[in-house]
Design an enzyme around this catalytic site. Sequence first.
Site, PDB file in Angstrom:
ATOM      1  N   GLU A  54       0.760  -1.257  -0.009  1.00 47.97           N
ATOM      2  CA  GLU A  54      -0.063  -0.189  -0.209  1.00 47.97           C
ATOM      3  C   GLU A  54       1.014   1.271  -0.126  1.00 47.97           C
ATOM      4  O   GLU A  54       2.070   1.245   0.662  1.00 47.97           O
ATOM      5  CB  GLU A  54      -0.843  -0.022   1.264  1.00 47.97           C
ATOM      6  CG  GLU A  54      -1.937   0.816   1.566  1.00 47.97           C
ATOM      7  CD  GLU A  54      -2.654   1.050   2.678  1.00 47.97           C
ATOM      8  OE1 GLU A  54      -3.967   1.536   2.639  1.00 47.97           O
ATOM      9  OE2 GLU A  54      -2.237   0.471   3.660  1.00 47.97           O
ATOM     10  N   LYS A  68     -10.258   0.628  -1.969  1.00 51.04           N
ATOM     11  CA  LYS A  68     -10.179   0.196  -0.859  1.00 51.04           C
ATOM     12  C   LYS A  68     -11.575   0.363  -0.179  1.00 51.04           C
ATOM     13  O   LYS A  68     -11.847   1.594  -0.221  1.00 51.04           O
ATOM     14  CB  LYS A  68      -8.974   0.817   0.074  1.00 51.04           C
ATOM     15  CG  LYS A  68      -8.941   0.152   1.606  1.00 51.04           C
ATOM     16  CD  LYS A  68      -7.913   0.954   2.208  1.00 51.04           C
ATOM     17  CE  LYS A  68      -7.796   0.360   3.592  1.00 51.04           C
ATOM     18  NZ  LYS A  68      -6.108   1.227   4.256  1.00 51.04           N
ATOM     19  N   CYS A 121      -4.736  -3.731   2.988  1.00 49.20           N
ATOM     20  CA  CYS A 121      -4.529  -3.417   4.554  1.00 49.20           C
ATOM     21  C   CYS A 121      -5.686  -3.605   5.440  1.00 49.20           C
ATOM     22  O   CYS A 121      -6.070  -4.739   5.864  1.00 49.20           O
ATOM     23  CB  CYS A 121      -4.000  -2.038   4.460  1.00 49.20           C
ATOM     24  SG  CYS A 121      -2.976  -1.518   6.067  1.00 49.20           S
TER      25      CYS A 121
END
Length: 332
Positions: free
Chosen positions: A58, A170, A211
Amino acid sequence: FYYISYPGGVLVFINSIMRRAAIAQLASTSNKFHNLINVAQCAFMAKKEGASMLFLPECFGYIGSSATETRKNAEILEQQRLKNPDVVTSILKSIVNNNNEKSITEEGENEEYDNESIFVMDGLRSIAQASNLWISGGGIHETIPDDKDHVYNTHVILNDQGELIKKYRKIHLFDVSIPGQVELKESNTTRSGRSIEVCDSPLGVLGLTTCYDVRFPELYTELVKKGAQIMLVPSAFTVPTGSAHWHILLRARAIETQCYVLAAAQIGRHNEKRESYGHTLAVNPWGEDIADAKNTPGPTIITCDIDLQAQVDNLRQRMPIQQHRETAKGYR
């Protein structure tokens, strides 16, 4: 013949095909040019190790110290006319092809390039083309045309021709307060995505996440339904949350989905406000750590061989968790 043991018996497989993954560990900063140099170095290492695909963490291209900086350095990902200076492209390709530090310096690595003249997406395209690697770019700040206050945190997949094959925005944003340890509110700068994405690749079907998504197992269950065989979790985990939960979460996602999990990670201090845990990790579908970069400073890579027949298909046949999950839906 290929043999693998699980508790309760030995499985025997024939004609297993393995392909190699290279998973990067980086210490990205606010200097986009230097970050791209580090990515190119990882591509050189991946080629040398015989990998088919390189996985980046990321924020591999940019980590700023303020919301204003993050928004300012966001990019329109499909805008291919936004090109890096020729000398920058030449430097990146030189690193990928021979990692020749002397020629890099001669061509201008030590020059200062304003971030406004450097485009992470164009650099990634150049690196993919020069290396003939597929690349997972674990998170680029993507401009939102109708929202000047927010960006998307977008995970991109490029093929070995540098073409954008898939992007995932995300979904779960890191808004966390641990007094005295972590104070981050990703939603101040980032808009949540809404689509679940899988992608074919030379290694198999990839399930795209980023993440903080790793804390939400229902997302991974849906990715398996869409055919995912390899879960990607590019991350910039904080030190407190990483030391407590990183390995546990990744192993849990591997076990419950019966997928490989590849988690490229940021490491070390990025600026006065942010520090990342590291431990780029590869986990097999049985939940075993098969490669761990630990605290090795970036840029570096770990590698692992992906064998879908031996490690995914046969395990799912012997222990059909997804089928059992569907059966259990009828219970209250």
